[in-house]
Design a protein around this motif. Sequence first.
Motif, PDB file in Angstrom:
ATOM      1  N   TYR A   1      -0.662  -7.460  -3.897  1.00 51.69           N
ATOM      2  CA  TYR A   1       0.265  -7.479  -2.997  1.00 51.69           C
ATOM      3  C   TYR A   1       0.727  -9.185  -2.373  1.00 51.69           C
ATOM      4  O   TYR A   1       2.123  -9.549  -2.331  1.00 51.69           O
TER       5      TYR A   1
ATOM      6  N   TRP B   1     -13.129   3.768   1.611  1.00 48.61           N
ATOM      7  CA  TRP B   1     -12.241   3.078   1.279  1.00 48.61           C
ATOM      8  C   TRP B   1     -12.936   1.616   0.718  1.00 48.61           C
ATOM      9  O   TRP B   1     -12.485   1.006  -0.019  1.00 48.61           O
TER      10      TRP B   1
ATOM     11  N   ASP C   1       0.488  -1.879  -4.773  1.00 51.22           N
ATOM     12  CA  ASP C   1      -0.660  -1.042  -4.486  1.00 51.22           C
ATOM     13  C   ASP C   1      -1.677  -1.367  -5.655  1.00 51.22           C
ATOM     14  O   ASP C   1      -1.156  -1.535  -6.790  1.00 51.22           O
ATOM     15  N   SER C   2      -2.954  -1.556  -5.372  1.00 49.49           N
ATOM     16  CA  SER C   2      -4.006  -1.761  -6.254  1.00 49.49           C
ATOM     17  C   SER C   2      -4.256  -0.494  -7.189  1.00 49.49           C
ATOM     18  O   SER C   2      -4.747  -0.642  -8.292  1.00 49.49           O
TER      19      SER C   2
ATOM     20  N   GLY D   1      -1.553  -0.349   4.672  1.00 55.03           N
ATOM     21  CA  GLY D   1      -2.730  -0.087   4.235  1.00 55.03           C
ATOM     22  C   GLY D   1      -3.785   0.369   5.355  1.00 55.03           C
ATOM     23  O   GLY D   1      -3.202   0.770   6.395  1.00 55.03           O
ATOM     24  N   TRP D   2      -5.107   0.689   5.052  1.00 51.43           N
ATOM     25  CA  TRP D   2      -5.796   1.566   6.260  1.00 51.43           C
ATOM     26  C   TRP D   2      -6.129   0.258   7.171  1.00 51.43           C
ATOM     27  O   TRP D   2      -5.878  -0.670   6.950  1.00 51.43           O
TER      28      TRP D   2
ATOM     29  N   ALA E   1       0.870  -1.058  -0.160  1.00 55.52           N
ATOM     30  CA  ALA E   1       0.159   0.164  -0.020  1.00 55.52           C
ATOM     31  C   ALA E   1       0.962   1.075   0.155  1.00 55.52           C
ATOM     32  O   ALA E   1       1.555   1.701   0.841  1.00 55.52           O
TER      33      ALA E   1
END
Length: 384
Positions: free
Chosen positions: A59, A382, A35-36, A75-76, A10
């Motif tokens: 990932y 998100w 990262d997407s 990431g979140w 991320a």
Amino acid sequence: MARYKSAIIACGTIARCHARGWQGVPDVELGAIADSNPDALREFGEFFGVPEGHRYSDYRAMLDAERPDFVDVCGWHGVHAEMTIAAAARRPKAILSQKPMALSLSECDRMLTACQREGVKLIVGHQRRHLAGWLETKKRMDEGIIGTPLQLTINSGALLNVMSHDVNMALFLLGDRPVEWVIGAVERTTDRFERSFPCEDAAVGIAQVEGGVQMVMAGALPTGGRGHGCRIVGTEGMLELGVTRPPVEEIPSDGDMRSPEGSSAKYNTENGYARVLRSGGEGWEKIEAPWHDPFVHMAQEAVDWVDGKIDDAISSGAKGRATMEVLMAIYESARKRRRIDLPLKTLANPLKLMVDSGELPVEWPGAYETRARIVRGEAMAWNE
């Protein structure tokens, strides 16, 4: 030549801080990123010099192909557990997962179990434990600069964001002693979310720490909060701690990377300050220490832990869980309307239980995401 390779999952704001941390450790090369979002991946890779062949949209594919020694989970909140467990299954030497550790104690326990069964060391990214000024203050406290600590007060923000740093810091200053009980209250009159998870409007809590120290926590109350830091009263004096940053014009730029909240390097350039008022002294005295990047210090500690130079990390997964337990106990005290003895038996997130069950009704309807400004594209949250 670097002995180890790191990989970052991320590529958002906090990942840039982690990347600078690894760039300050000679034994480690930042070797891969995932990262997407293609724009985030490209911007990050170009800025930090990660070749295109080592940039991944998946990932898990990165972990399988690169087999990194260190993995940073950036990431979140809601994906920390999933990503940490997936990384642990590939058996790196250590994982650095961003704070807060997770969204519930159940997720924390799964992360710890996954790492323990695979022999992976887990660090939770509470980087302010690594601020030079606060490390020096901890040393001076251990030497008895204010005698025996009696009470610690925190005036901070939302529990799973800003408050998580400050509770973690408080426990660090108190030697990571066990917390015996917690009592708290929560206000949620608006339908507030942070990173797609229910968030309180305000909260208060009191925690009794082993040795008779009382920790008083105020979260997001309209009291003109002092920011990161705390006040500690002891038998022989009082300490006040806070965080400093250089002027904005002196903070390194994020270049062409999208930065809706300003340069991420503001976190790398922080230092902790403290002042002490001692019994019999002549007023406030400063406690100072030469600055270092807290993310570099945290990354170097991870390497030292892997190399066997230290027995434990000051930001280990177990200490991250202890912080989460205090925060979850505040929520649980509000849910149960009583004092909560630790260890906490409820492993689910009590705030979410109250929101889902209607026990915490919203007075002013209309869901909103407090961090929508940092979401990319057309989404406003998100999970969209």
